[in-house]
Structures are given as structure tokens and as C-alpha cells.
Design a protein around this motif. Sequence first.
Motif, PDB file in Angstrom:
ATOM      1  N   LYS A   1      -3.871  -4.397 -10.662  1.00 55.56           N
ATOM      2  CA  LYS A   1      -3.875  -5.848 -10.496  1.00 55.56           C
ATOM      3  C   LYS A   1      -2.466  -6.396 -10.348  1.00 55.56           C
ATOM      4  N   THR A   2      -1.554  -5.890 -11.164  1.00 60.69           N
ATOM      5  CA  THR A   2      -0.213  -6.483 -11.222  1.00 60.69           C
ATOM      6  C   THR A   2       0.841  -5.668 -10.488  1.00 60.69           C
ATOM      7  N   GLY A   3       0.548  -4.411 -10.181  1.00 56.49           N
ATOM      8  CA  GLY A   3       1.528  -3.539  -9.540  1.00 56.49           C
ATOM      9  C   GLY A   3       2.518  -2.908 -10.499  1.00 56.49           C
ATOM     10  N   GLU A   4       2.416  -3.239 -11.783  1.00 52.91           N
ATOM     11  CA  GLU A   4       3.352  -2.700 -12.790  1.00 52.91           C
ATOM     12  C   GLU A   4       3.303  -1.173 -12.807  1.00 52.91           C
ATOM     13  N   VAL A   5       4.488  -0.565 -12.965  1.00 54.57           N
ATOM     14  CA  VAL A   5       4.543   0.893 -13.090  1.00 54.57           C
ATOM     15  C   VAL A   5       4.067   1.287 -14.487  1.00 54.57           C
ATOM     16  N   LEU A   6       3.133   2.199 -14.526  1.00 53.14           N
ATOM     17  CA  LEU A   6       2.615   2.673 -15.808  1.00 53.14           C
ATOM     18  C   LEU A   6       3.047   4.093 -16.100  1.00 53.14           C
ATOM     19  N   SER A   7       3.445   4.810 -15.039  1.00 50.04           N
ATOM     20  CA  SER A   7       3.828   6.206 -15.232  1.00 50.04           C
ATOM     21  C   SER A   7       4.786   6.618 -14.118  1.00 50.04           C
ATOM     22  N   PRO A   8       5.922   7.295 -14.461  1.00 46.44           N
ATOM     23  CA  PRO A   8       6.892   7.710 -13.445  1.00 46.44           C
ATOM     24  C   PRO A   8       6.329   8.843 -12.591  1.00 46.44           C
ATOM     25  N   PRO A   9       7.057   9.248 -11.541  1.00 43.47           N
ATOM     26  CA  PRO A   9       8.473   8.997 -11.283  1.00 43.47           C
ATOM     27  C   PRO A   9       8.804   7.644 -10.631  1.00 43.47           C
ATOM     28  N   ALA A  10       7.857   6.892 -10.120  1.00 43.58           N
ATOM     29  CA  ALA A  10       8.193   5.580  -9.560  1.00 43.58           C
ATOM     30  C   ALA A  10       8.797   4.703 -10.659  1.00 43.58           C
ATOM     31  N   GLU A  11       9.761   3.889 -10.266  1.00 43.02           N
ATOM     32  CA  GLU A  11      10.395   2.974 -11.221  1.00 43.02           C
ATOM     33  C   GLU A  11      10.160   1.518 -10.840  1.00 43.02           C
ATOM     34  N   GLU A  12       9.972   1.270  -9.554  1.00 44.18           N
ATOM     35  CA  GLU A  12       9.790  -0.100  -9.075  1.00 44.18           C
ATOM     36  C   GLU A  12       8.302  -0.421  -8.980  1.00 44.18           C
ATOM     37  N   PRO A  13       7.931  -1.629  -9.406  1.00 44.52           N
ATOM     38  CA  PRO A  13       6.518  -2.015  -9.282  1.00 44.52           C
ATOM     39  C   PRO A  13       6.121  -2.199  -7.825  1.00 44.52           C
ATOM     40  N   LEU A  14       4.837  -2.164  -7.587  1.00 41.06           N
ATOM     41  CA  LEU A  14       4.325  -2.515  -6.267  1.00 41.06           C
ATOM     42  C   LEU A  14       4.427  -4.014  -6.086  1.00 41.06           C
ATOM     43  N   LYS A  15       4.852  -4.433  -4.924  1.00 42.22           N
ATOM     44  CA  LYS A  15       4.894  -5.857  -4.620  1.00 42.22           C
ATOM     45  C   LYS A  15       3.463  -6.396  -4.576  1.00 42.22           C
ATOM     46  N   THR A  16       3.290  -7.559  -5.168  1.00 43.33           N
ATOM     47  CA  THR A  16       1.998  -8.238  -5.072  1.00 43.33           C
ATOM     48  C   THR A  16       2.158  -9.464  -4.180  1.00 43.33           C
ATOM     49  N   TYR A  17       1.072  -9.890  -3.609  1.00 42.71           N
ATOM     50  CA  TYR A  17       1.088 -11.005  -2.652  1.00 42.71           C
ATOM     51  C   TYR A  17       0.178 -12.120  -3.123  1.00 42.71           C
ATOM     52  N   ARG A  18       0.624 -13.352  -2.866  1.00 40.74           N
ATOM     53  CA  ARG A  18      -0.273 -14.491  -3.084  1.00 40.74           C
ATOM     54  C   ARG A  18      -1.376 -14.427  -2.037  1.00 40.74           C
ATOM     55  N   PHE A  19      -2.547 -14.853  -2.443  1.00 39.30           N
ATOM     56  CA  PHE A  19      -3.651 -14.843  -1.494  1.00 39.30           C
ATOM     57  C   PHE A  19      -4.558 -16.022  -1.793  1.00 39.30           C
ATOM     58  N   LYS A  20      -5.470 -16.295  -0.883  1.00 42.86           N
ATOM     59  CA  LYS A  20      -6.499 -17.305  -1.129  1.00 42.86           C
ATOM     60  C   LYS A  20      -7.757 -16.892  -0.390  1.00 42.86           C
TER      61      LYS A  20
ATOM     62  N   GLY B   1       0.787  -1.221   0.000  1.00 43.13           N
ATOM     63  CA  GLY B   1       0.000   0.000   0.000  1.00 43.13           C
ATOM     64  C   GLY B   1       0.819   1.270   0.000  1.00 43.13           C
ATOM     65  N   VAL B   2       2.140   1.138   0.047  1.00 40.34           N
ATOM     66  CA  VAL B   2       3.000   2.321   0.087  1.00 40.34           C
ATOM     67  C   VAL B   2       3.712   2.448  -1.256  1.00 40.34           C
ATOM     68  N   CYS B   3       3.723   3.635  -1.781  1.00 44.46           N
ATOM     69  CA  CYS B   3       4.343   3.912  -3.081  1.00 44.46           C
ATOM     70  C   CYS B   3       5.821   3.512  -3.068  1.00 44.46           C
ATOM     71  N   THR B   4       6.314   3.062  -4.202  1.00 47.16           N
ATOM     72  CA  THR B   4       7.729   2.670  -4.308  1.00 47.16           C
ATOM     73  C   THR B   4       8.634   3.856  -4.627  1.00 47.16           C
ATOM     74  N   HIS B   5       8.073   5.021  -4.820  1.00 49.26           N
ATOM     75  CA  HIS B   5       8.891   6.194  -5.114  1.00 49.26           C
ATOM     76  C   HIS B   5       9.375   6.829  -3.819  1.00 49.26           C
ATOM     77  N   GLU B   6       8.481   7.449  -3.093  1.00 51.64           N
ATOM     78  CA  GLU B   6       8.773   7.951  -1.750  1.00 51.64           C
ATOM     79  C   GLU B   6       7.646   7.445  -0.862  1.00 51.64           C
TER      80      GLU B   6
END
Length: 104
Positions: A71-90, A40-45
Motif C-alpha cells: 500500500k505504502t511502498g515502504e521497504v520491509l526487507s533489504p537489499p532495496a533501501e529506497e521505497p517504491l514511489k506511490t502516486y496520487r489517484f482518483k 512497478g520497477v524495484c528500487t534495488h536493481e
Amino acid sequence: MFVEVCDLAQVRRDAINHFTVGGRELIVTWIDGEYSVLDGVCTHEYAELWNGFLGDGIITCPLHLSQFNAKTGEVLSPPAEEPLKTYRFKVEGSKLLVDLPDQT
Ligand code: FES
């Protein structure tokens, strides 16, 4: 180790749902019938993404407006460069559980 996050009834559709689990700030999305669990915390700052915006499956950070695939955490627009971590769930019954590997 799987840890309970919430009851499924607490997850709002097409919204950024925030939960603190095992000391982590997580967000849960439910888009097009699919759940995702992400950091839930941005990978930029430091910015709390649950105070950001969600539209068209994209999370926008409230601080510098980086965008992530909700859904995937992929970065679509900067300044963040690192994707958001995703977690396995059930899903077990009415509960959503997340795999937090370092939880004992
Ligand atoms: S803190 Fe999110 S884009 Fe800078």
C-alpha cells in the motif's frame, strides 16, 4: 495531470496488477478495499515487480527478494533501501486515474 490507468474491473483483488501509463510501469493493488498505485520497477536493481509475489499486503521482488508494503511502498526487507514511489489517484465512474505530474 490525471491520466487514465484502467477500468476498475481490470484490477484484481489481492494481486499485482500491471499497467503501462505515460511510459511508466505502474502496479495497482486492491487490498482490504483500498487501491494503491506504485512504481512497478524495484528500487534495488531492474526487476519487474508484477512478476513478483504478493501476500499479506507485502510485495516480494522476484530477483533478490526485497519486500515492500503493497500500500505504502515502504521497504520491509533489504537489499532495496529506497521505497517504491506511490502516486496520487482518483476514481471517476468506473475508471482509475493516476496523477503523473510531468505529463502534459
Ligand atoms: S532487484 Fe529487487 S531486490 Fe534486487
